[in-house]
Design a protein around this motif. Structure first.
Motif, PDB file in Angstrom:
ATOM      1  N   ASP A 217       0.797  -1.233   0.000  1.00 56.46           N
ATOM      2  CA  ASP A 217       0.000   0.000   0.000  1.00 56.46           C
ATOM      3  C   ASP A 217       0.826   1.279   0.000  1.00 56.46           C
ATOM      4  OD1 ASP A 217      -2.214  -1.601   0.080  1.00 56.46           O
ATOM      5  OD2 ASP A 217      -2.669  -1.258   2.192  1.00 56.46           O
ATOM      6  N   SER A 218       1.992   1.251   0.616  1.00 58.85           N
ATOM      7  CA  SER A 218       2.745   2.490   0.780  1.00 58.85           C
ATOM      8  C   SER A 218       3.344   2.961  -0.554  1.00 58.85           C
ATOM      9  CB  SER A 218       3.881   2.279   1.791  1.00 58.85           C
ATOM     10  OG  SER A 218       4.717   3.426   1.834  1.00 58.85           O
ATOM     11  N   PRO A 219       3.351   4.275  -0.802  1.00 63.02           N
ATOM     12  CA  PRO A 219       4.018   4.797  -1.991  1.00 63.02           C
ATOM     13  C   PRO A 219       5.533   4.896  -1.838  1.00 63.02           C
ATOM     14  CG  PRO A 219       3.054   6.590  -0.736  1.00 63.02           C
ATOM     15  CD  PRO A 219       2.635   5.321  -0.037  1.00 63.02           C
ATOM     16  N   GLN A 220       6.052   4.614  -0.655  1.00 62.67           N
ATOM     17  CA  GLN A 220       7.478   4.843  -0.411  1.00 62.67           C
ATOM     18  C   GLN A 220       8.409   3.804  -1.033  1.00 62.67           C
ATOM     19  OE1 GLN A 220       8.192   5.579   3.763  1.00 62.67           O
ATOM     20  NE2 GLN A 220       6.474   6.979   3.926  1.00 62.67           N
ATOM     21  N   PRO A 221       8.184   2.497  -0.875  1.00 61.91           N
ATOM     22  CA  PRO A 221       9.168   1.555  -1.414  1.00 61.91           C
ATOM     23  C   PRO A 221       9.039   1.384  -2.922  1.00 61.91           C
ATOM     24  CG  PRO A 221       7.359   0.350  -0.441  1.00 61.91           C
ATOM     25  CD  PRO A 221       7.114   1.801  -0.131  1.00 61.91           C
ATOM     26  N   HIS A 222      10.127   0.916  -3.525  1.00 60.98           N
ATOM     27  CA  HIS A 222      10.117   0.555  -4.938  1.00 60.98           C
ATOM     28  C   HIS A 222       9.683  -0.900  -5.064  1.00 60.98           C
ATOM     29  CE1 HIS A 222      12.262   4.276  -5.434  1.00 60.98           C
ATOM     30  NE2 HIS A 222      13.286   3.845  -4.729  1.00 60.98           N
ATOM     31  N   ARG A 223       8.891  -1.182  -6.083  1.00 56.38           N
ATOM     32  CA  ARG A 223       8.476  -2.549  -6.396  1.00 56.38           C
ATOM     33  C   ARG A 223       8.993  -2.841  -7.799  1.00 56.38           C
ATOM     34  NH1 ARG A 223       4.902   0.516  -3.885  1.00 56.38           N
ATOM     35  NH2 ARG A 223       4.124  -0.167  -1.845  1.00 56.38           N
ATOM     36  N   TYR A 241      11.565  -1.476   7.576  1.00 57.70           N
ATOM     37  CA  TYR A 241      10.886  -1.979   6.396  1.00 57.70           C
ATOM     38  C   TYR A 241      11.805  -1.841   5.180  1.00 57.70           C
ATOM     39  CZ  TYR A 241       6.531  -1.688   9.119  1.00 57.70           C
ATOM     40  OH  TYR A 241       5.552  -1.836  10.064  1.00 57.70           O
ATOM     41  N   GLN A 242      11.582  -2.688   4.202  1.00 54.87           N
ATOM     42  CA  GLN A 242      12.440  -2.682   3.016  1.00 54.87           C
ATOM     43  C   GLN A 242      12.166  -1.454   2.145  1.00 54.87           C
ATOM     44  OE1 GLN A 242      14.921  -5.110   2.882  1.00 54.87           O
ATOM     45  NE2 GLN A 242      13.984  -5.292   4.897  1.00 54.87           N
ATOM     46  N   GLN A 243      13.212  -1.002   1.460  1.00 52.93           N
ATOM     47  CA  GLN A 243      13.076   0.123   0.535  1.00 52.93           C
ATOM     48  C   GLN A 243      12.787  -0.347  -0.884  1.00 52.93           C
ATOM     49  OE1 GLN A 243      17.003   1.545   1.904  1.00 52.93           O
ATOM     50  NE2 GLN A 243      16.024   3.532   2.201  1.00 52.93           N
ATOM     51  N   THR A 244      13.090  -1.619  -1.155  1.00 55.75           N
ATOM     52  CA  THR A 244      12.790  -2.229  -2.453  1.00 55.75           C
ATOM     53  C   THR A 244      12.230  -3.618  -2.226  1.00 55.75           C
ATOM     54  OG1 THR A 244      14.408  -1.003  -3.796  1.00 55.75           O
ATOM     55  CG2 THR A 244      13.832  -3.213  -4.539  1.00 55.75           C
ATOM     56  N   TYR A 245      11.200  -3.952  -2.989  1.00 57.79           N
ATOM     57  CA  TYR A 245      10.659  -5.313  -3.042  1.00 57.79           C
ATOM     58  C   TYR A 245      10.724  -5.777  -4.492  1.00 57.79           C
ATOM     59  CZ  TYR A 245       8.644  -4.039   1.489  1.00 57.79           C
ATOM     60  OH  TYR A 245       8.470  -3.626   2.789  1.00 57.79           O
ATOM     61  N   ALA A 278      17.521   2.103  -1.964  1.00 55.35           N
ATOM     62  CA  ALA A 278      16.716   3.320  -2.035  1.00 55.35           C
ATOM     63  C   ALA A 278      16.660   3.896  -3.445  1.00 55.35           C
ATOM     64  CB  ALA A 278      17.270   4.370  -1.080  1.00 55.35           C
ATOM     65  N   GLN A 279      17.469   3.348  -4.361  1.00 54.17           N
ATOM     66  CA  GLN A 279      17.563   3.891  -5.715  1.00 54.17           C
ATOM     67  C   GLN A 279      17.048   2.874  -6.735  1.00 54.17           C
ATOM     68  OE1 GLN A 279      18.599   7.055  -6.180  1.00 54.17           O
ATOM     69  NE2 GLN A 279      18.878   7.207  -3.957  1.00 54.17           N
ATOM     70  N   THR A 280      16.368   3.363  -7.765  1.00 58.73           N
ATOM     71  CA  THR A 280      15.991   2.499  -8.877  1.00 58.73           C
ATOM     72  C   THR A 280      17.095   2.521  -9.932  1.00 58.73           C
ATOM     73  OG1 THR A 280      14.796   4.303  -9.956  1.00 58.73           O
ATOM     74  CG2 THR A 280      13.529   2.847  -8.498  1.00 58.73           C
ATOM     75  N   GLN A 281      17.018   1.559 -10.854  1.00 57.97           N
ATOM     76  CA  GLN A 281      17.972   1.456 -11.947  1.00 57.97           C
ATOM     77  C   GLN A 281      17.263   1.726 -13.269  1.00 57.97           C
ATOM     78  OE1 GLN A 281      21.322   0.942 -11.178  1.00 57.97           O
ATOM     79  NE2 GLN A 281      20.460   1.185  -9.119  1.00 57.97           N
TER      80      GLN A 281
END
Length: 293
Positions: A217-223, A241-245, A278-281
């Motif tokens: 539900d949260s907008p914070q982590p990356h999926r 909590y994880q920053q990326t799933y 915390a960063q996307t690629q």
């Protein structure tokens, strides 16, 4: 029998937990197994188990992968802390797995060997009531409620054995950290894309009331869509909590990607920089949070 207090100190020193392990390691067998001691659980222990179970079960229809929910129903474990002997007989008939009682975390070599031989280690002690929302080490609720349901699923059960078989290769290659990241992200905190949208199947979030909601539900982590190399390169957190799933398209995708000898991939990953969760690629396939009414 062995008195392995040196192992508990070593785990604390590794940073995996902030203190010596709380399980009783004084009488572990050579493979770190112990007797579950089911008859020693108190009435209060069983009541706490039911409270934890009911609280998590109430979230499953909206948050859990259907295969997880179906597996949990087969285990019929709501009323009391399960007797591992009974569950082992059920799992053996379903997928050839059995449960092994352990005092808590165990060394990597023994852990991998158990998985490679379709034995799943489950901690025998239960958290205290004050630890309903947060626990530093995995207890019987985390290990059983979180992990065991998917051992009834044939493909995921085969994946867990295949993962264990990679352990000896990772040890030989000095690549335990990349293999640990694979377990963390795809066993403890994995998501799967279903016909009903994203759902959680990882043991870490489905045994955690707060992270069950947060991961979807949260907008914070990356999926991020599953990519084996990306998973093995991504640092994880043990204190929040994880920053990326990472998101599977199917359990077959996970099994197929990790089958065979991963030695060459271990070497490649070891030579590349570790990625910040915390960063996307640039080539990430991203999924939006679930929007609930």
């Amino acid at each position: 029998m062995r008195d392995d207090t040196d192992f508990t100190r070593a785990v604390a020193a590794s940073g995996k937990t902030a203190s010596r392990l709380r399980g009783d390691y004084r009488q572990v067998a050579d493979d770190y197994s112990i007797d579950q001691g089911w008859e020693h659980y108190s009435t209060a222990d069983h009541a706490l188990w039911r409270a934890l179970y009911d609280r998590q079960a109430a979230l499953l229809a909206d948050y859990a992968a259907p295969e997880f929910t179906a597996g949990l129903a087969r285990l019929d474990a709501r009323d009391a802390i399960p007797d591992f002997r009974r569950t082992s007989d059920l799992l053996d008939r379903a997928t050839g797995w059995r449960l092994l009682a352990v005092p808590g975390m165990i060394p990597e070599r023994e852990f991998f060997d158990h998985l490679a031989n379709r034995r799943f280690p489950v901690t025998n002690w239960l958290r205290q009531p004050a630890e309903m929302d947060y626990l530093v080490e995995p207890d019987v609720f985390h290990d059983f409620f979180g992990h065991v349901p998917l051992l009834t699923h044939p493909v995921f059960a085969d994946y867990m054995q295949a993962y264990g078989q990679q352990g000896a290769l990772a040890i030989a290659a000095g690549a335990l950290e990349p293999l640990a990241r694979l377990y963390w992200y795809m066993v403890e905190f994995g998501l799967i894309n279903t016909s009903h949208g994203l759902r959680a199947y990882g043991a870490g979030m489905l045994s955690s009331h707060g992270e069950t909601r947060y991961c979807l539900d949260s907008p914070q982590p990356h999926r991020v869509g599953f990519n084996l190399e990306r998973v093995m390169r991504t640092r994880y957190r043990i204190d929040d909590y994880q920053q990326t799933y990472f998101v599977l398209d199917s359990y077959d995708q996970l099994f197929d990607a990790t089958a065979g000898d991963l030695t060459a991939l271990f070497a490649k990953v070891q030579a590349l920089p570790v990625l910040d969760p915390a960063q996307t690629q640039p080539d990430d396939r991203l999924f939006a949070p679930v929007r609930r009414q």
